[in-house]
Design a protein around this motif. Structure first.
Motif, PDB file in Angstrom:
ATOM      1  N   PRO A 119     -11.696 -66.590  26.685  1.00  0.00           N
ATOM      2  CA  PRO A 119     -12.427 -65.315  26.647  1.00  0.00           C
ATOM      3  C   PRO A 119     -13.151 -65.135  25.316  1.00  0.00           C
ATOM      4  O   PRO A 119     -12.739 -65.689  24.287  1.00  0.00           O
ATOM      5  CB  PRO A 119     -11.310 -64.267  26.805  1.00  0.00           C
ATOM      6  N   ALA A 120     -14.219 -64.346  25.318  1.00  0.00           N
ATOM      7  CA  ALA A 120     -15.020 -64.144  24.116  1.00  0.00           C
ATOM      8  C   ALA A 120     -14.236 -63.500  22.983  1.00  0.00           C
ATOM      9  O   ALA A 120     -14.587 -63.675  21.809  1.00  0.00           O
ATOM     10  CB  ALA A 120     -16.244 -63.296  24.455  1.00  0.00           C
ATOM     11  N   ASP A 121     -13.167 -62.756  23.327  1.00  0.00           N
ATOM     12  CA  ASP A 121     -12.376 -62.099  22.279  1.00  0.00           C
ATOM     13  C   ASP A 121     -11.192 -62.944  21.815  1.00  0.00           C
ATOM     14  O   ASP A 121     -10.325 -62.460  21.081  1.00  0.00           O
ATOM     15  CB  ASP A 121     -11.880 -60.730  22.762  1.00  0.00           C
ATOM     16  N   GLU A 137     -18.047 -71.348  20.146  1.00  0.00           N
ATOM     17  CA  GLU A 137     -18.721 -70.403  21.024  1.00  0.00           C
ATOM     18  C   GLU A 137     -17.997 -70.353  22.367  1.00  0.00           C
ATOM     19  O   GLU A 137     -17.697 -71.387  22.961  1.00  0.00           O
ATOM     20  CB  GLU A 137     -20.176 -70.829  21.249  1.00  0.00           C
ATOM     21  N   ALA A 138     -17.723 -69.141  22.838  1.00  0.00           N
ATOM     22  CA  ALA A 138     -17.104 -68.987  24.157  1.00  0.00           C
ATOM     23  C   ALA A 138     -18.116 -69.334  25.241  1.00  0.00           C
ATOM     24  O   ALA A 138     -19.259 -68.845  25.224  1.00  0.00           O
ATOM     25  CB  ALA A 138     -16.594 -67.567  24.337  1.00  0.00           C
ATOM     26  N   GLY A 178     -19.904 -69.226  28.762  1.00  0.00           N
ATOM     27  CA  GLY A 178     -20.113 -68.217  29.789  1.00  0.00           C
ATOM     28  C   GLY A 178     -20.981 -68.747  30.902  1.00  0.00           C
ATOM     29  O   GLY A 178     -20.742 -69.835  31.413  1.00  0.00           O
TER      30      GLY A 178
END
Length: 327
Positions: free
Chosen positions: A139-141, A152-153, A155
């Motif tokens: 996840p981005a968080d 980098e997450a 997506g």
């Protein structure tokens, strides 16, 4: 955890473990016991061991709750002076967070008890100086600042998959088939390093088996020919760390306790330690255990329904919020 998380049934999971077994650590035939001793619970054989190494999912807890009898069993072992280690392939949480969740379940573990696959990700990344930016299945968080370099997450943007120099497969909670297709296509076009922080194919979550990063890593290898580099059970890193932390314990007095043949039992056998497989509340719940042994060519030294079978009167073991889950 995402309510849309991908899931497997037992047949799909065991077929995946069997199909990908040649990519896992190999165990010499003479290291596999010829017979498995079926015992009531872990306490029945505890006198044979000084150090007991626990998998978490399926052994101590199933999803958010402690497996009945597990808290009492661990507390009894600690009172007897046994050394305890907990090894987890959950690379998605900090050690502090994992320990906190176990404590809420009633377990009394300290920092020295826990060995997580997460701690081995950074050293493996360090073997790839050529990678300036990593793309992460997470996840981005996710707390990327605990790892070196720029991350980098991943997506929905195909350009990001092609732009990064390598991939980290850490947390598949929100991973989708669409993202998997982008990852596979990008690696077909341009092979790059793939580091896997959780090599599990699945994990028991109470009433279902969640799909874990290891499953997607094998699909990557099938599609692109890129062989991922994995840390965590059944690979050697965690077992070497357990033994390093307990140098005074003879290997013959160490027991690995787990709920899967191709992670816990295989990893223990490959490391030259004894193994106990549990089959109630975990991956093998309700399955033909001997059939799994026959198909896999692996078997543990001991087998029990649960580590605390017969001690299931611990009222406090399930005292945890259903919204919280962990390895």
């Amino acid at each position: 955890m995402s309510i849309n998380r991908l899931r497997l049934d037992f047949t799909q999971a065991i077929e995946a473990y069997l199909r990908y077994a040649p990519r896992l650590p190999q165990v010499p035939k003479d290291a596999v016991p010829t017979k498995t001793a079926y015992v009531d619970n872990l306490l029945a054989i505890a006198d044979q061991f000084d150090l007991i190494v626990f998998d978490a999912f399926g052994v101590l807890n199933s999803g958010p709750t402690a497996i009945p009898g597990a808290v009492k069993t661990v507390a009894t072992l600690q009172a007897q002076g046994k050394k305890i280690a907990v090894v987890t392939n959950d690379a998605s949480s900090s050690g502090e967070a994992i320990l906190a969740r176990h404590r809420r379940r009633g377990f009394d573990f300290d920092n020295n008890s826990l060995i997580s696959s997460q701690q081995f990700i950074a050293p493996l990344m360090g073997e790839h100086d050529e990678v300036a930016v990593w793309g992460a299945m997470a996840p981005a968080d996710w707390p990327f600042d605990i790892l070196p370099g720029r991350i980098e997450a991943l997506g929905a943007d195909p350009a990001l998959y092609d732009a990064v120099g390598g991939f980290l497969l850490i947390d598949s909670d929100s991973w989708t088939d669409e993202q998997q297709a982008l990852l596979e296509q990008s690696l077909k076009n341009n092979p790059r390093p793939v580091v896997v922080g959780n090599p599990d194919i699945c994990a028991p979550m109470g009433d279902f088996l969640s799909v874990e990063p290891g499953y997607f890593a094998h699909r990557v290898a099938d599609a692109s020919g890129v062989m991922p580099q994995c840390v965590g059970k059944p690979y050697h890193h965690v077992f070497e760390e357990v033994l390093r932390r307990h140098p005074g314990v003879d290997r013959s007095r160490v027991l690995m306790v787990g709920d899967t043949v191709h992670t816990d039992v295989l990893g223990g056998l490959a490391s030259g330690i004894k193994t106990l497989l549990v089959h109630s509340g975990g991956f093998l719940d309700g399955q033909d255990i001997e059939g799994v042994f026959a198909r896999s060519g692996l078997r543990p030294h001991f087998c029990a329904r649960a580590i605390g079978h017969g001690l299931e009167d611990d009222a406090g073991e399930a005292a945890v919020s259903p919204a919280c889950c962990d390895a």
